[in-house]
Motif scaffolding. Structure first.
Motif, short mmCIF file in Angstrom:
data_model
loop_
_atom_site.label_atom_id
_atom_site.label_comp_id
_atom_site.label_asym_id
_atom_site.label_seq_id
_atom_site.Cartn_x
_atom_site.Cartn_y
_atom_site.Cartn_z
N VAL A 15 0.84 -1.20 0.00
CA VAL A 15 0.00 0.00 0.00
C VAL A 15 0.87 1.25 0.00
O VAL A 15 0.67 2.17 -0.80
N GLN A 16 1.85 1.29 0.89
CA GLN A 16 2.76 2.43 1.00
C GLN A 16 4.09 1.99 1.56
O GLN A 16 4.17 1.01 2.30
N SER A 17 5.12 2.76 1.22
CA SER A 17 6.45 2.54 1.78
C SER A 17 7.01 3.90 2.16
O SER A 17 6.88 4.87 1.40
N PHE A 18 7.61 3.98 3.36
CA PHE A 18 8.12 5.27 3.82
C PHE A 18 9.25 5.04 4.82
O PHE A 18 9.42 3.94 5.36
N LYS A 42 2.73 8.43 10.28
CA LYS A 42 2.65 8.01 8.87
C LYS A 42 1.62 6.91 8.67
O LYS A 42 0.99 6.84 7.61
N ILE A 86 -2.29 7.34 6.25
CA ILE A 86 -2.81 6.47 5.18
C ILE A 86 -4.33 6.51 5.19
O ILE A 86 -4.95 6.38 6.25
N TRP A 138 -7.08 4.88 5.36
CA TRP A 138 -7.58 3.54 5.63
C TRP A 138 -9.07 3.39 5.30
O TRP A 138 -9.53 2.29 4.98
N THR A 181 7.33 -0.83 5.05
CA THR A 181 6.42 -1.16 3.96
C THR A 181 5.13 -1.70 4.55
O THR A 181 5.15 -2.65 5.34
N SER A 232 1.49 -3.39 3.73
CA SER A 232 0.85 -4.18 2.68
C SER A 232 -0.45 -4.79 3.20
O SER A 232 -0.67 -4.91 4.41
#
Length: 379
Positions: A58-61, A72, A76, A78, A146, A148
């Protein structure tokens, strides 16, 4: 997407993905990343033999402390991924100096998600650790986090056919990976002479007939997602079943323990494979090859934890003697975590592959038993 697997299976998992039609395939450590659409995600879960999970990032930071992690995660959206009336669970894997406890990371992630819902919707979703509507996977490697969505749910080694097991049964993904590493493709007769609860012969039959690995599984996590397309999943399943093939050889399974044979019989029946597998109560050390042509053998003998030093020497020596005297024209593969035991087999392996059976470092070894005058090559 990312398919997670066991150590040593990255290459064969990548090949499985190519065969299914994935693109942009890249090997990682115990994982393979790839690109595919929703239908391919369904197909990957259904068909891959050496995958443990299929996750959708979904996102990586970057994250350096718990406040950054919370902030962070909170940022997201959600609410686009689930409703407030659905349940969630969070799993975390952490390899970082900044974070020491995976459970703590999972808890902070859960807090951020439910706080966002409470602030936006005025109500928070509930947690359900066993059967959530959305299972979230968090992986922190050094300072990279990450996030997911877990499309599989329970590990994909839970095929659905094994209801009866013995002590320390072999993982279904490990069994399938061993078979693929051994080159098994259904083009000869097959024998597992110490079959236990029948996992290796069942996986061998599914490979030989190209039966989807998880066709007997009751559910996948993606079936609870809000965008689940039941018609598409049915089409993917039907298409995969249409690619099964005939098997013109025989699969044999032996075990000397009556209790093991009973359990294996149940599992083989559950997998709907009884017509392909001949199961017999036999002591391997009192048998000999009963087929013409090449025989492919893969087995998981008892490990040293259940054998004294004297018994271990006698047992593994008997494996070598039985192969030499009774099984010409056989490619015999076995896995063991007792590396000392291999010395007693008395045969020179033509291949050794490092694997892990659970936490135990193991070796998958191949012994080539020749016909006629080539028998002298065993030492």
């Amino acid at each position: 997407m990312v398919a997670k697997t066991l150590f040593g299976f990255e290459d064969i998992l990548a090949q499985e993905l190519r065969n299914l039609g994935a693109i942009d395939i890249e090997n990682g450590v115990r994982s393979v990343s790839f690109w595919g659409d929703k239908g391919f995600m369904y197909k990957a879960n259904l068909c891959l033999r050496t995958a443990l999970k299929i996750v959708k990032p979904v996102q990586s930071f970057k994250v350096r402390n718990e406040k950054e992690l919370y902030d962070k995660m909170y940022a997201i959206p959600w609410e686009n991924l689930m409703s407030v009336h659905e349940t969630l669970a969070v799993d975390a894997v952490v390899h970082s100096d900044a974070f020491n406890h995976s459970l703590y990371v999972a808890l902070k992630t859960k807090d951020a998600i439910v706080d966002r819902f409470r602030n936006i919707r005025g109500k928070r979703p509930d947690v359900d650790l066993k059967h959530p509507d959305l299972r979230i996977s968090v992986h922190i490697q050094k300072d990279t986090c990450t996030v997911s969505l877990d499309s599989s749910g329970a590990s994909l080694h839970h095929r659905g056919y094994r209801t009866a097991t013995n002590i320390a049964p072999i993982n279904e993904v490990l069994a399938a990976g061993m078979l693929l590493l051994s080159g098994w493709n259904g083009q000869s007769d097959f024998l597992d002479p110490m079959c236990g609860s029948g996992t290796i012969p069942v996986e061998a039959a599914m490979i030989a007939c190209n039966i989807p690995a998880n066709i007997n599984r009751k559910e996948f996590a993606f079936e609870k997602w809000s965008d689940f397309d039941a018609d598409l999943f049915e089409k993917v399943t039907d298409s995969s079943l249409n690619k099964t093939r005939e098997f013109y050889h025989k699969i044999y399974a032996y075990d000397k323990a009556p209790s093991a044979v009973r359990k294996a019989k149940d599992n083989i029946r559950n997998a709907n494979l009884a017509e392909y597998i001949t199961l017999e109560q036999e002591d391997f050390f009192a048998t000999e090859k009963n087929t013409e042509g090449k025989l492919h053998m893969v087995f998981n003998p008892p490990y040293g934890e259940r054998l004294s030093n004297t018994d271990m020497e006698r047992f593994y020596s008997s494996i070598g003697d039985t192969l030499k005297q009774g099984y010409p024209g056989t490619d015999a593969w076995l896995i063991t975590s007792n590396l000392e035991a291999l010395k007693y087999v008395g045969l020179r392996p033509s291949r050794k592959i490092k694997l892990f059976n659970g936490r135990l470092e193991s070796k998958l070894v191949k012994y080539e038993m020749y016909e006629g005058s080539k028998k002298g090559k065993w030492m």
